[in-house]
Design a protein around this motif. Structure first.
Motif, PDB file in Angstrom:
ATOM      1  N   VAL A   1     -11.394 -13.690  -7.197  1.00  0.00           N
ATOM      2  CA  VAL A   1     -10.548 -13.398  -6.068  1.00  0.00           C
ATOM      3  C   VAL A   1      -9.191 -13.221  -6.593  1.00  0.00           C
ATOM      4  CG1 VAL A   1      -9.575 -14.508  -3.812  1.00  0.00           C
ATOM      5  CG2 VAL A   1     -12.146 -14.707  -4.572  1.00  0.00           C
ATOM      6  N   TYR A   2      -8.333 -12.378  -6.021  1.00  0.00           N
ATOM      7  CA  TYR A   2      -6.875 -12.028  -6.471  1.00  0.00           C
ATOM      8  C   TYR A   2      -6.053 -12.132  -5.022  1.00  0.00           C
ATOM      9  CZ  TYR A   2      -8.992  -9.907 -10.408  1.00  0.00           C
ATOM     10  OH  TYR A   2      -9.806  -9.714 -11.613  1.00  0.00           O
ATOM     11  N   LEU A   3      -5.020 -12.446  -5.042  1.00  0.00           N
ATOM     12  CA  LEU A   3      -3.991 -12.748  -4.175  1.00  0.00           C
ATOM     13  C   LEU A   3      -2.584 -12.039  -4.606  1.00  0.00           C
ATOM     14  CD1 LEU A   3      -3.127 -15.575  -1.870  1.00  0.00           C
ATOM     15  CD2 LEU A   3      -1.201 -14.829  -3.352  1.00  0.00           C
TER      16      LEU A   3
ATOM     17  N   LYS B   1      -2.329 -10.145   0.720  1.00  0.00           N
ATOM     18  CA  LYS B   1      -3.627  -9.345   0.468  1.00  0.00           C
ATOM     19  C   LYS B   1      -4.529 -10.230  -0.361  1.00  0.00           C
ATOM     20  CE  LYS B   1      -3.588  -5.700  -2.208  1.00  0.00           C
ATOM     21  NZ  LYS B   1      -3.290  -4.130  -2.510  1.00  0.00           N
ATOM     22  N   ILE B   2      -5.712 -10.086   0.161  1.00  0.00           N
ATOM     23  CA  ILE B   2      -6.876 -10.987  -0.586  1.00  0.00           C
ATOM     24  C   ILE B   2      -8.033  -9.784  -1.092  1.00  0.00           C
ATOM     25  CG2 ILE B   2      -8.797 -12.410  -0.594  1.00  0.00           C
ATOM     26  CD1 ILE B   2      -6.367 -13.981  -0.250  1.00  0.00           C
ATOM     27  N   GLU B   3      -8.183  -9.835  -2.410  1.00  0.00           N
ATOM     28  CA  GLU B   3      -9.103  -9.045  -3.137  1.00  0.00           C
ATOM     29  C   GLU B   3     -10.247  -9.805  -3.480  1.00  0.00           C
ATOM     30  OE1 GLU B   3      -7.211  -5.603  -5.514  1.00  0.00           O
ATOM     31  OE2 GLU B   3      -5.585  -6.987  -5.167  1.00  0.00           O
ATOM     32  N   LYS B   4     -11.604  -9.298  -3.246  1.00  0.00           N
ATOM     33  CA  LYS B   4     -12.696 -10.010  -4.002  1.00  0.00           C
ATOM     34  C   LYS B   4     -13.283  -8.796  -4.800  1.00  0.00           C
ATOM     35  CE  LYS B   4     -16.362 -11.245  -1.539  1.00  0.00           C
ATOM     36  NZ  LYS B   4     -17.563 -10.882  -2.361  1.00  0.00           N
ATOM     37  N   ARG B   5     -13.777  -9.203  -5.913  1.00  0.00           N
ATOM     38  CA  ARG B   5     -14.253  -8.402  -7.014  1.00  0.00           C
ATOM     39  C   ARG B   5     -15.555  -8.904  -7.642  1.00  0.00           C
ATOM     40  NH1 ARG B   5     -11.946  -5.330  -4.559  1.00  0.00           N
ATOM     41  NH2 ARG B   5      -9.868  -4.142  -5.065  1.00  0.00           N
TER      42      ARG B   5
ATOM     43  N   CYS C   1      -7.823 -16.418   9.330  1.00  0.00           N
ATOM     44  CA  CYS C   1      -8.461 -15.148   8.790  1.00  0.00           C
ATOM     45  C   CYS C   1      -9.750 -15.197   9.683  1.00  0.00           C
ATOM     46  CB  CYS C   1      -8.824 -15.277   7.457  1.00  0.00           C
ATOM     47  SG  CYS C   1      -9.997 -13.873   6.848  1.00  0.00           S
ATOM     48  N   TYR C   2     -10.720 -16.262   9.413  1.00  0.00           N
ATOM     49  CA  TYR C   2     -12.004 -16.534   9.878  1.00  0.00           C
ATOM     50  C   TYR C   2     -12.919 -15.218  10.040  1.00  0.00           C
ATOM     51  CZ  TYR C   2      -9.458 -20.218  11.623  1.00  0.00           C
ATOM     52  OH  TYR C   2      -8.611 -21.659  11.483  1.00  0.00           O
ATOM     53  N   ARG C   3     -12.828 -14.643   8.687  1.00  0.00           N
ATOM     54  CA  ARG C   3     -13.592 -13.360   8.761  1.00  0.00           C
ATOM     55  C   ARG C   3     -14.451 -13.750   7.246  1.00  0.00           C
ATOM     56  NH1 ARG C   3      -9.373  -8.902   8.614  1.00  0.00           N
ATOM     57  NH2 ARG C   3     -11.000  -7.805   7.886  1.00  0.00           N
ATOM     58  N   TRP C   4     -15.541 -12.689   7.102  1.00  0.00           N
ATOM     59  CA  TRP C   4     -16.282 -12.615   6.193  1.00  0.00           C
ATOM     60  C   TRP C   4     -15.748 -11.534   5.173  1.00  0.00           C
ATOM     61  CZ3 TRP C   4     -20.236 -15.650   4.513  1.00  0.00           C
ATOM     62  CH2 TRP C   4     -20.854 -16.520   5.466  1.00  0.00           C
TER      63      TRP C   4
ATOM     64  N   LYS D   1     -14.419  -6.114  -1.365  1.00  0.00           N
ATOM     65  CA  LYS D   1     -13.638  -5.763  -0.265  1.00  0.00           C
ATOM     66  C   LYS D   1     -12.279  -6.297  -0.463  1.00  0.00           C
ATOM     67  CE  LYS D   1     -16.407  -2.995   2.078  1.00  0.00           C
ATOM     68  NZ  LYS D   1     -17.108  -3.240   3.291  1.00  0.00           N
ATOM     69  N   GLU D   2     -11.091  -6.219   0.187  1.00  0.00           N
ATOM     70  CA  GLU D   2      -9.912  -6.691   0.224  1.00  0.00           C
ATOM     71  C   GLU D   2      -9.633  -6.804   1.887  1.00  0.00           C
ATOM     72  OE1 GLU D   2      -6.605  -3.349  -0.179  1.00  0.00           O
ATOM     73  OE2 GLU D   2      -7.777  -3.716  -2.127  1.00  0.00           O
ATOM     74  N   ILE D   3      -8.869  -7.753   2.144  1.00  0.00           N
ATOM     75  CA  ILE D   3      -8.280  -7.675   3.430  1.00  0.00           C
ATOM     76  C   ILE D   3      -6.875  -8.169   3.589  1.00  0.00           C
ATOM     77  CG2 ILE D   3     -10.518  -8.794   4.705  1.00  0.00           C
ATOM     78  CD1 ILE D   3      -9.619 -11.145   4.783  1.00  0.00           C
ATOM     79  N   VAL D   4      -6.009  -7.706   4.516  1.00  0.00           N
ATOM     80  CA  VAL D   4      -4.697  -7.978   4.311  1.00  0.00           C
ATOM     81  C   VAL D   4      -4.465  -8.860   5.826  1.00  0.00           C
ATOM     82  CG1 VAL D   4      -2.505  -7.114   4.544  1.00  0.00           C
ATOM     83  CG2 VAL D   4      -4.337  -6.027   3.352  1.00  0.00           C
ATOM     84  N   LEU D   5      -3.629  -9.992   5.650  1.00  0.00           N
ATOM     85  CA  LEU D   5      -3.461 -10.906   6.914  1.00  0.00           C
ATOM     86  C   LEU D   5      -2.001 -10.933   7.202  1.00  0.00           C
ATOM     87  CD1 LEU D   5      -5.813 -13.902   5.255  1.00  0.00           C
ATOM     88  CD2 LEU D   5      -6.367 -11.992   6.971  1.00  0.00           C
TER      89      LEU D   5
END
Length: 674
Positions: free
Chosen positions: A22-24, A69-73, A100-103, A108-112
Motif C-alpha cells: 500500500v502506497y500513499l 492518493k492510495i495505491e494497492k499493489r 473513504c468507506y470503500r473497497w 487499484k488506486e483511489i484519490v480522496l
C-alpha cells in the motif's frame, strides 16, 4: 523537514484487511509528496478493524492538503481492502479527515478529498474540478441503467450480485441467498417436512396450526385466534402490513350496485347508505388492478386463481372499521354476487379470505416491490451516477442506499426471476407480478410518495375521525423528523434558492430519476428540476422516507400478519364463488394453499421479516461522511427527535393486544436491504 502523521482505519468486516503493498501520496496546494510505502506483506498492518499510524516526512511544506492518493499493489492473490478513512495531522497541528468507506480491489488506486462537503460552485482549482469530473465519469461507467421488463422503472445493469461494483455488494453474499434463507427459515419453523407436499390439502383450519409457530405474546398468535372476526379484517386495512389501500368513499361506484336493503343491518346511525357516505363513514378498497392479471400456470398439477374484489367498509359507532359488502369481481351480474355479513357464515368467510388473498398480492408486488424496492433502486443508481462523494447530498443520502441495489439484484437473480422462488407459492408468479407492476406504474406519482399528501388524498387524514390509524400517526411524525433534518442540512450548504438552481449535479440527479426511473412520464409528477430549498427539502424527504420508514412499515410486519395462512393466502386453488349458499368448510380448505405452498410461503414471510445482522436503524450514521460540526449538530437533533417518537410510540403501545411498532424509529432500518 516537515512531517505529517497519517492515520489509516481499516473496516471491521470479514476479510476487510489486506497483506498487499500500500502506497500513499499527499497532494497539496504547494506540491506533492513522494510515493510512500505504508505497508508490505507480513507487516501485519491494515488488519481487520485496525487503526495504523505513520509519519510521512517531506522535503518542504505541501501547503493545504487537497487530495490523498492510495495505491494497492497485489502481492500474491486477490486481497480486497476496505478503507474506512484517513486522517492527516499537518506540521502545524491541524487535523484533516478524508472519509473513504470503500473497497479497494485488485491493483487499484483511489484519490480522496478531505471530508468537508462541497458543491460544484465551491471548487475553484482545476485539480479539484478534474477530480470531481473523473469520479462521476468512472461511476457512470460502473452504474449503468438497464430495462428489466418493459414499462418498469430502470434498474442496474447487472445479471448477478457478483457483477455489481464491490462497494455496493453485501459483505457476505451467503447472508442474502434467498434459497438458503428460505430453506433455513423452514427448518427453524419446523415445517421442512411439509415443503415438498404440493397438491396435498390440509384437512381443516386447525390443521394449519401444524405449521404455525407459537411465539408468546406476538401479533401472529392474536391473528390466528381472531382472523375470522370482522373487526380484525377491517383493522388490517389500517395497521396491517398493507395499510395503504383504504380510502374514504365519496360515492358508491356503479360497478358495486350495493343497496340500502343489503347493508341496513350493518349500519348503526339510523341513516341511509347515501347519508353515511356523505358523513364520511364509508370506506372502500378496490383491487381493480388485479383484473385481467394472469394467474400462475407454472405447475400444471395445480390450477391457481386470482380475483379483483371490491370491499366496502363502515366506521361503526366505536369508530372501528368493519366490512359491510364484498364483490369478488369488477363486473356486476348474477354470477358475481355481493357478499354480506348477514349471509351464511362460510359464504361471508370465504369472501373475506378472497379479499385477504388479493390484498397479499397487491402488498407484495405493488406496495412492497414497486413502491419501495424498485423506486429506492432508482434513487440509488441516480445518486451514484450524478453525485460525487464530496457533494453534501451524496453524504446525506448514501446511508439510505446501503445494500439496496444488491438486494434487488439478488431478488432478480433468485426470487422474482422466471422459475424463481416467487413462482413456487404465489398465484401472481409466472408473470402475473410483471403485469401488475406494469399496470401500477400509472399510479406511481411523486405526490403519492409524499406521505402526508397521499394520506390526505385518500381522505384518511383526520385523527378525530379515524382515531386508530397508527400507520398514519407514526408515519407523519417520522416524515416531519426527516424533513426537519433535511432542511437543516440544506440550509448549511445552500444559502439561497439561487444556489439550488446553480447546482448542476443536483439537477442531473433529479433529471436521472425522472428520465430513467419514471421513464420520462410527465403524468408521474416527478420534477425535472428543483428550483427552491423548500422543494429540495421535500424531495430529499421523499427519498429518505421511502427507503427507510415506508419500507419498514410494509416489510417487517409480514410474519405477524401473513404467517397464519388463512389470513393471507398466497394462492387460491378454486375459483371465486359465483352464488351464495353453497360454500362449505371443505370447499374453503380446498381453496386455500396446499401444504407445500403453505410452507414456502411461511419460510418467505419469516425470512423477509428479519433484520440484517448489525442493522443500522434510522439516525444511526457510524460512517462519518460528514465532518463539519453544524451537520453533526443537525444529526444529534435528528436523533433526539427520533428518540422522542420512540418514547411516544412505546407509551401508546403499553398493554395493547395489537401494538403498532413498525414505524418506531428504533425498528426502521436506514435503507432497503432485505
Amino acid at each position: 523537514m516537515p512531517s505529517y502523521t497519517v492515520t489509516v482505519a481499516t473496516g471491521s468486516q470479514w476479510f476487510a484487511g489486506t497483506d498487499d503493498y500500500v502506497y500513499l501520496t499527499l497532494h497539496g496546494t504547494a506540491g506533492c509528496s513522494e510515493r510512500h510505502l505504508l505497508d508490505k506483506p507480513f507487516y501485519n498492518d491494515f488488519e481487520r478493524g485496525a487503526v495504523d499510524s505513520y509519519d510521512v516526512t517531506v522535503q518542504e511544506d505541501l501547503g493545504e492538503i487537497q487530495l490523498i492518493k492510495i495505491e494497492k499493489r497485489k502481492y500474491w492473490y486477490q486481497d480486497d481492502w476496505y478503507l474506512k478513512y484517513i486522517t492527516v495531522k499537518t506540521p502545524v497541528g491541524d487535523y484533516l479527515e478524508f472519509p473513504c468507506y470503500r473497497w479497494i480491489t485488485d491493483e487499484k488506486e483511489i484519490v480522496l478529498r478531505d471530508g468537508r462537503a462541497k458543491l460544484p460552485r465551491d471548487d475553484k482549482t482545476q485539480i479539484l474540478k478534474q477530480h470531481r469530473r473523473k469520479e462521476l465519469e468512472s461511476r457512470q461507467k460502473m452504474y449503468r441503467w438497464k430495462e428489466w421488463h418493459p414499462g418498469f422503472p430502470l434498474s442496474i445493469d447487472a445479471h448477478s450480485h457478483s457483477e455489481l461494483p464491490r462497494d455496493i455488494q453485501f459483505d457476505n453474499e451467503k447472508g442474502i441467498d434467498f434459497i438458503l434463507n428460505y430453506t433455513k427459515a423452514m427448518e427453524n419453523l419446523y415445517v421442512n417436512r411439509f415443503m415438498h407436499m404440493f397438491q396435498s390439502s390440509w384437512s381443516d383450519f386447525a390443521d394449519f396450526e401444524r405449521i404455525f409457530v407459537r411465539i408468546s405474546n406476538t401479533i401472529s398468535e392474536y391473528v390466528m385466534q381472531h382472523w375470522k372476526e370482522d373487526f380484525m379484517f377491517g383493522y388490517q386495512f389500517l395497521n396491517g402490513c398493507n395499510p395503504v389501500l383504504i380510502r374514504r368513499c365519496t360515492e358508491i361506484p356503479k360497478k358495486l350496485p350495493v343497496t340500502m336493503d343489503m347493508v341496513e343491518c350493518s349500519l348503526e346511525r339510523n341513516l341511509t347508505l347515501e347519508e353515511e357516505v356523505k358523513q364520511g363513514n364509508i370506506f372502500i378498497v378496490d383491487y381493480e388492478l388485479l383484473d385481467g392479471v394472469d394467474a400462475n400456470k407454472t405447475d400444471p398439477c395445480t390450477i391457481q386463481y386470482l380475483a379483483a374484489p371490491i370491499c366496502l367498509l363502515y366506521k361503526n359507532l366505536e369508530k372501528k372499521i368493519v366490512p359491510i359488502a364484498i364483490q369478488l369481481g369488477q363486473k356486476p351480474g348474477p354470477d358475481n354476487p355481493i357478499f354480506l355479513p348477514s349471509d351464511a357464515t362460510y359464504d361471508w368467510l370465504l369472501a373475506k379470505i378472497w379479499v385477504r388473498s388479493s390484498d397479499f398480492h397487491m402488498h407484495q408486488t405493488v406496495t412492497h416491490l414497486l413502491r419501495t424496492h424498485l423506486v429506492s433502486e432508482v434513487f440509488s443508481i441516480a445518486m451514484f451516477r450524478q453525485l460525487p462523494a464530496v457533494h453534501p447530498l451524496f453524504k446525506l443520502l448514501v446511508p439510505h442506499m446501503r445494500f439496496t441495489i444488491a438486494i434487488n439484484t439478488k431478488a432478480r437473480e433468485q426470487l422474482i426471476c422466471e422459475c424463481g422462488l416467487f413462482d413456487k407459492a404465489n398465484a401472481t408468479g409466472g408473470g402475473g407480478h410483471v403485469q401488475m407492476v406494469q399496470k401500477a406504474m400509472k399510479d406511481l406519482t411523486y405526490s403519492s410518495l409524499c406521505f402526508p399528501e397521499e394520506i390526505k388524498a385518500k381522505g384518511m387524514d383526520s385523527k378525530e375521525d379515524i382515531p386508530y390509524y397508527y400507520y398514519r400517526d407514526d408515519g407523519i411524525k417520522v416524515w416531519e423528523a426527516i424533513k426537519s433534518f433535511a432542511e437543516d442540512v440544506i440550509h448549511i450548504y445552500y444559502e439561497s434558492d439561487e444556489v439550488v438552481c446553480e447546482d448542476v449535479e443536483l439537477q442531473a440527479f433529479v433529471k436521472d430519476i425522472y428520465v430513467y426511473g419514471m421513464r420520462g412520464v410527465k403524468a408521474s409528477g416527478f420534477p425535472k428540476t428543483i428550483r427552491t430549498r423548500e422543494t429540495l427539502a421535500e424531495y430529499l424527504t421523499v427519498i429518505i422516507f421511502t427507503t427507510s420508514a415506508q419500507h419498514a412499515a410494509v416489510n417487517f410486519g409480514q410474519y405477524d400478519w401473513c404467517s397464519w395462512i388463512p389470513n393471507a393466502p398466497p394462492t387460491m386453488r378454486c375459483p371465486p364463488p359465483t352464488e351464495k349458499g353453497t360454500v362449505t368448510i371443505e370447499q374453503i380448505v380446498e381453496s386455500l394453499p396446499d401444504r407445500g405452498r403453505s410452507c414456502w410461503h411461511l419460510g418467505a414471510v419469516w425470512a423477509l421479516s428479519q433484520f440484517q445482522d448489525k442493522e443500522l436503524f434510522l439516525g444511526m450514521y457510524p460512517d462519518e461522511h460528514f465532518v463539519e460540526k453544524p451537520v453533526k449538530e443537525a444529526m444529534a437533533k435528528f436523533r433526539k427527535n427520533l428518540d422522542e417518537i420512540v418514547s411516544t410510540i412505546t407509551e401508546r403501545n403499553k398493554n395493547k393486544k395489537l401494538p403498532y411498532y413498525y414505524l418506531s424509529p428504533d425498528r426502521i432500518p436506514n435503507s432497503v436491504a432485505v
